[in-house]
Design an enzyme around this catalytic site. Structure first.
Site, PDB file in Angstrom:
ATOM      1  N   ASP A 404      24.146  -1.790  24.628  1.00 51.42           N
ATOM      2  CA  ASP A 404      25.427  -1.273  25.108  1.00 51.42           C
ATOM      3  C   ASP A 404      25.693   0.066  24.411  1.00 51.42           C
ATOM      4  OD1 ASP A 404      28.041  -0.732  25.767  1.00 51.42           O
ATOM      5  OD2 ASP A 404      28.793  -2.755  25.325  1.00 51.42           O
ATOM      6  N   HIS A 405      25.703   1.142  25.197  1.00 52.48           N
ATOM      7  CA  HIS A 405      25.865   2.481  24.626  1.00 52.48           C
ATOM      8  C   HIS A 405      27.273   2.719  24.079  1.00 52.48           C
ATOM      9  CE1 HIS A 405      23.952   6.151  23.701  1.00 52.48           C
ATOM     10  NE2 HIS A 405      23.226   6.264  24.791  1.00 52.48           N
ATOM     11  N   ARG A 406      28.209   1.839  24.363  1.00 53.92           N
ATOM     12  CA  ARG A 406      29.567   2.011  23.860  1.00 53.92           C
ATOM     13  C   ARG A 406      29.663   1.685  22.373  1.00 53.92           C
ATOM     14  NH1 ARG A 406      32.577  -1.808  28.104  1.00 53.92           N
ATOM     15  NH2 ARG A 406      30.889  -3.130  27.284  1.00 53.92           N
TER      16      ARG A 406
END
Length: 436
Positions: A404-406
């Site tokens: 998850d790039h967040r």
């Protein structure tokens, strides 16, 4: 969970039920759960048929005293089917007495403690066979009976009841309009009207509409949400599994039969230890903050008949290989038998999905909502590699993290993946590098 299926009744009309007795098996999104009665009494009416899908809060049976009218209980509960059809008349007193002849008196009607919600409550004591193709179509017993009597397909009738349920009025409308018949399928081998280059006819085959199971619908809902809301990125790494092969062989030779480990157990252990070393990968996104999870709970994707479930090995970073092996085997069996409990599938912080046993070389998995990543593991294969300037055959395995790039970036995930590889290429480090 918004609806459930009465998979199997454990009681019959006239039976005496005790408080806490298992009376039915209810199929949920991920498992089949035993349902215990909240009250005691005679079984006066089985409202739901086996295989029928009902919304939460819908009545499924009526318990009461000998000779009581189940329709009064349904009326007190909320009554009716929610689709405008009138309740069926109560069974004759003689029939009710016969049905309850073997039960003893003294019980309290279930209506007194029923929940406030009042969805549909069809009324019928008729025991009927449900065609397999109609089992998962929400419909009242009255509607099912009418459809069978007039040779109509429930799937071809639009339901106007709660959650699209087919009710009596819908079937009566289909009868009046002459609709509700399934489209005639082409006969086997029917000529399509086209031929190939040698003049041989192409054969037309009919489509087959398969109604999604509750599990398949849950998977569709959750995976759509994950791909729409979670910005995935993917990193793949190749692992030398020679030492892991030798370690596993030596380990299994030294332990009793019941504690032998699999390659997946080694992978789960390596993942768990690496998550402890990189807390930002053991995390979840929550609006304007990232939640760094304190515990390391590794989910293991298990393929079952209707789809996929993910039982969780808790505190996997602290458990021994033997403990992970025993727990994984037990959870896998429960998953395949549909006996997983909700707590067996909750609290995961990261997931491992292994398709190596199917010969898959590499793949990218979809992140489970609430987690920051999932590791997709491919098959262990003997492949030619260059080592020390020479071409040699080594056992290799590819693994891919979907992250998850967040909450994490590529550099961190790459370091984490390198840590996992380090443990798998030197398995003894998992046992000697710190506690656990």
């Amino acid at each position: 969970m918004e609806e459930g299926v009465v998979a199997n009744w454990r009681i019959a009309l006239g039976d005496k039920v005790k408080r806490g007795q298992v009376i039915a098996e209810i199929e949920t999104d991920k498992a089949t759960m035993e349902f215990e009665s909240f009250d005691s009494g005679y079984v006066l009416l089985l409202v739901a048929e086996e295989g029928e899908t009902l919304p939460l809060g819908a009545p499924i049976a009526v318990l009461g005293k000998k000779g009581e009218d189940p329709q009064e209980a349904l009326a007190a509960f909320g009554g009716g089917s929610g689709g405008g059809e009138a309740a069926a008349p109560a069974p004759a007193p003689e029939a009710a007495a016969d049905a309850a002849a073997s039960a003893a008196a003294d019980a309290q009607a279930v209506a007194e403690s029923a929940p406030a919600a009042a969805p549909s409550a069809p009324a019928s004591v008729e025991a009927v066979h449900v065609d397999p193709k109609d089992r998962r179509i929400p419909a009242s017993p009255v509607a099912r009976r009418l459809a069978r009597e007039h040779d109509l397909e429930l799937a071809a009738i639009t339901g106007t009841g709660p959650h699209g349920r087919v009710v009596k009025a819908d079937v009566e409308k289909a009868i009046a309009e002459g609709t509700g018949k399934a489209a005639a399928a082409p006969a086997a081998g029917e000529f399509s009207g086209e031929v190939d280059g040698w003049g041989r006819p192409y054969v037309s085959r009919p489509d087959d509409s398969v109604r999604l199971s509750m599990m398949r619908k849950a998977i569709a809902r959750n995976m759509t949400k994950a791909k729409q809301e979670t910005p995935h990125y993917y990193l793949t790494m190749d692992v030398d599994m020679e030492k892991a092969f030798a370690f596993r062989a030596d380990f299994n030779e030294a332990v009793p039969e019941g504690t032998k480990i699999s390659f997946n157990d080694l992978i789960v252990k390596a993942v768990a230890r690496s998550l402890r070393d990189f807390p930002s990968v053991n995390a979840s996104f929550d609006g304007d903050k990232a939640i760094i999870r304190g515990d390391v709970n590794v989910g293991i994707a298990v393929a079952v008949e209707d789809g996929l479930v993910v039982p969780v090995v808790r505190y996997a970073d602290q458990k021994s290989l033997e403990a992970i092996s025993r727990e994984s085997k037990a959870l896998g069996k429960s998953a395949r038998d549909k006996h997983l409990r909700p707590e067996d599938m909750s609290g995961g912080t990261f997931t491992v999905s292994n398709l190596g046993m199917f010969g898959i070389e590499s793949f990218a998995a979809v992140i489970n909502p609430g987690e920051a990543g999932i590791l997709a593991v491919g098959a262990i294969e003997s492949r030619p590699v260059v080592q020390g300037g020479e071409l040699v055959i080594r056992k290799r395995m590819k693994m891919t993290i979907s992250a998850d790039h967040r909450v994490t970036d590529g550099a961190v995930a790459a370091k984490w993946l390198t840590k996992v590889r380090g443990y798998l290429e030197n398995p003894l480090k998992m046992l000697t590098d710190g506690p656990g």
